[in-house]
Design an enzyme around this catalytic site. Structure first.
Site, mmCIF file in Angstrom:
data_model
loop_
_atom_site.group_PDB
_atom_site.id
_atom_site.type_symbol
_atom_site.label_atom_id
_atom_site.label_comp_id
_atom_site.label_asym_id
_atom_site.label_seq_id
_atom_site.Cartn_x
_atom_site.Cartn_y
_atom_site.Cartn_z
ATOM 1 N N TYR A 146 0.831 -1.208 0.000
ATOM 2 C CA TYR A 146 0.000 0.000 0.000
ATOM 3 C C TYR A 146 0.868 1.262 0.000
ATOM 4 O O TYR A 146 1.625 1.498 0.952
ATOM 5 C CB TYR A 146 -0.902 -0.022 1.228
ATOM 6 C CG TYR A 146 -1.748 1.201 1.428
ATOM 7 C CD1 TYR A 146 -2.946 1.372 0.742
ATOM 8 C CD2 TYR A 146 -1.358 2.192 2.329
ATOM 9 C CE1 TYR A 146 -3.733 2.490 0.944
ATOM 10 C CE2 TYR A 146 -2.140 3.315 2.539
ATOM 11 C CZ TYR A 146 -3.327 3.466 1.849
ATOM 12 O OH TYR A 146 -4.104 4.573 2.055
ATOM 13 N N ASN A 223 7.672 -1.881 2.603
ATOM 14 C CA ASN A 223 6.723 -0.820 2.951
ATOM 15 C C ASN A 223 6.125 -1.065 4.336
ATOM 16 O O ASN A 223 4.951 -0.868 4.564
ATOM 17 C CB ASN A 223 5.614 -0.786 1.893
ATOM 18 C CG ASN A 223 4.714 0.420 2.020
ATOM 19 O OD1 ASN A 223 5.182 1.545 2.097
ATOM 20 N ND2 ASN A 223 3.413 0.191 2.044
ATOM 21 N N SER A 268 3.098 -3.256 4.664
ATOM 22 C CA SER A 268 3.421 -4.572 4.111
ATOM 23 C C SER A 268 4.796 -4.687 3.466
ATOM 24 O O SER A 268 5.470 -3.696 3.188
ATOM 25 C CB SER A 268 2.363 -5.027 3.094
ATOM 26 O OG SER A 268 1.060 -4.846 3.589
ATOM 27 N N SER A 306 -0.164 -5.479 8.421
ATOM 28 C CA SER A 306 0.907 -5.576 7.424
ATOM 29 C C SER A 306 0.770 -6.867 6.631
ATOM 30 O O SER A 306 0.685 -7.954 7.206
ATOM 31 C CB SER A 306 2.273 -5.549 8.121
ATOM 32 O OG SER A 306 3.327 -5.556 7.184
ATOM 33 N N GLY A 307 0.728 -6.749 5.332
ATOM 34 C CA GLY A 307 0.657 -7.925 4.469
ATOM 35 C C GLY A 307 2.050 -8.395 4.115
ATOM 36 O O GLY A 307 2.704 -7.823 3.248
#
Length: 403
Positions: A146, A223, A268, A306-307
């Protein structure tokens, strides 16, 4: 760190090893000639950034080809979901079969659909049967993080053509790092970040018992993370910066603004690990899991929002891909003969995956430049000279204690 001022204006951006030549980043210090994912023979990469000041857009696309003929010759692959607040399309098929017969495309959270279509568009333009029909099965692999702090993702500027162009132009050149590709608008541990890569070379033995070398490499779209936990080669860099900002009102306000934004959506990290060691899908799942260790060494925790999704693939063996001009009899079980590393002797590969991931994140931070983006928000670049000073003092202390 969010601010209205540039950090070290005019400072040349360099990778972590160039910044701190005496740094030790793990056990396996030898890298490939490019110290990146394209050190793995056959892997090709393309990055493209998209900037539009009027629309507040700073985003892009990173295209990774496991091999040039990816649709005809599949790679074995494995994935690991460290924290699931993110997307990696095609993951069900990867989990079921361990087959990767697609590019891996990295972009922003709102561009997954366009990139998914882009892979199909390229394949439909280039792979048809003798009658001109498209009759193959393909599961595109697209990952996202993101970038909404610095880019207005609601503009939907990424198109399928960005992916088509990425597949056509992917090369074995050194991968651009920092504010580039899918990482263009990304931030990490309080500073501007983005795309980073690194590699390791480890000793081994081939299938006939001769001495061999294997390359393990990573590419990250970074990120995630908070300032306080940033750690570089064991030095508590983030804690030091945190305390410094605590004493400066303007810097503290900027720091707290960044932390608030990250608290709402910690953005993420996608890690792609590649190797030329012949590994099967289960072994590649193990390799992907070791990216977790690399992230932890820099200060990541896998926070709830967070992915953190990782994929590993091997070019050291191959399986039939999704496109062929030959007739295939699917009713008969057929045997494929594949070499694979002895499961008991994988430690060097696992360690190298962790170390390459760690260094990839640090390279993304070191190479990224200060960026002003959506709604005038500015995220500063990592202050390299200050980092160099802190880490070199840490290294000197370690040497003093071990004498």
């Amino acid at each position: 760190m969010a601010s209205n001022a540039n950090a070290e204006t005019g400072t040349k951006r360099v990778r972590i090893r160039e910044l701190i030549p005496d740094i030790t980043l793990g056990k396996w210090e030898r890298t490939g000639p490019k110290n990146g994912i394209t050190d793995v023979l056959g892997v090709l990469v393309h990055t493209e950034s998209i900037h539009d000041k009027e629309k507040g857009v700073n985003t892009g696309v990173t295209t990774i080809l496991p091999r040039k003929d990816w649709i005809e010759r599949a790679c074995y692959a494995g994935m690991f979901n460290y924290n699931g607040s993110g997307e990696l399309t095609g993951s069900h098929w990867l989990d079921d079969t361990g087959l990767l017969s697609s590019p891996i495309v990295l972009t922003n959270s709102f561009a997954v659909g366009a990139c998914h279509t882009g892979i199909y568009k390229y394949a439909a333009q280039n792979y048809r049967d003798k009658d001109g029909d498209v009759d193959w099965f393909l599961m595109p692999v697209v990952g996202e993080t993101y970038d909404g702090m610095l880019s207005d993702i609601s503009q939907f500027v990424v198109t399928p053509d960005h992916v088509v162009r990425g597949i056509e132009q992917a090369s074995s050149d050194p991968v651009p790092e920092g504010n580039t590709g899918g990482g263009t608008g990304m931030t990490c541990h309080g500073f501007k970040s983005g795309t980073g890569t690194s590699s390791r070379i480890v000793p081994g033995v081939d299938k006939v018992g001769k001495e061999a070398e294997y390359t393990v490499a990573a590419l990250v779209q970074s990120n995630y993370g908070r300032l306080f936990s940033l750690t570089i080669a064991g030095a508590p860099v983030g804690r030091i910066f945190w305390e410094e900002k605590e004493r400066e009102a303007a810097a503290k306000k900027a720091r707290d603004g960044y932390e608030k934004a990250k608290g709402a959506k910690d953005g993420s990290i996608i890690v792609v690990v590649a190797t030329d060691a012949p590994l099967n899908p289960i072994q590649l799942q193990r390799l992907a899991r070791r990216a977790t260790r690399g992230i932890s060494r820099v200060g990541g925790y896998g926070n709830t929002s967070s992915g953190d999704v990782f994929i590993a693939f091997s070019t050291g063996t191959e399986a039939p891909g999704q496109f062929t001009t030959e007739e295939v009899d699917y009713s008969k079980a057929a045997v494929l003969n594949h070499a694979a590393v002895d499961e008991r002797k994988m430690d060097s590969l696992l360690e190298a995956a962790a170390e390459a991931t760690e260094e990839s994140i640090l390279n993304a931070l070191c190479m990224a430049e200060t960026m002003t983006g959506f709604r005038g928000r500015t995220v500063e670049a990592l202050p390299l000279e200050r980092v160099k000073h802190i880490v070199e003092k840490h290294i000197a202390l370690e040497k003093e204690l071990t004498q």
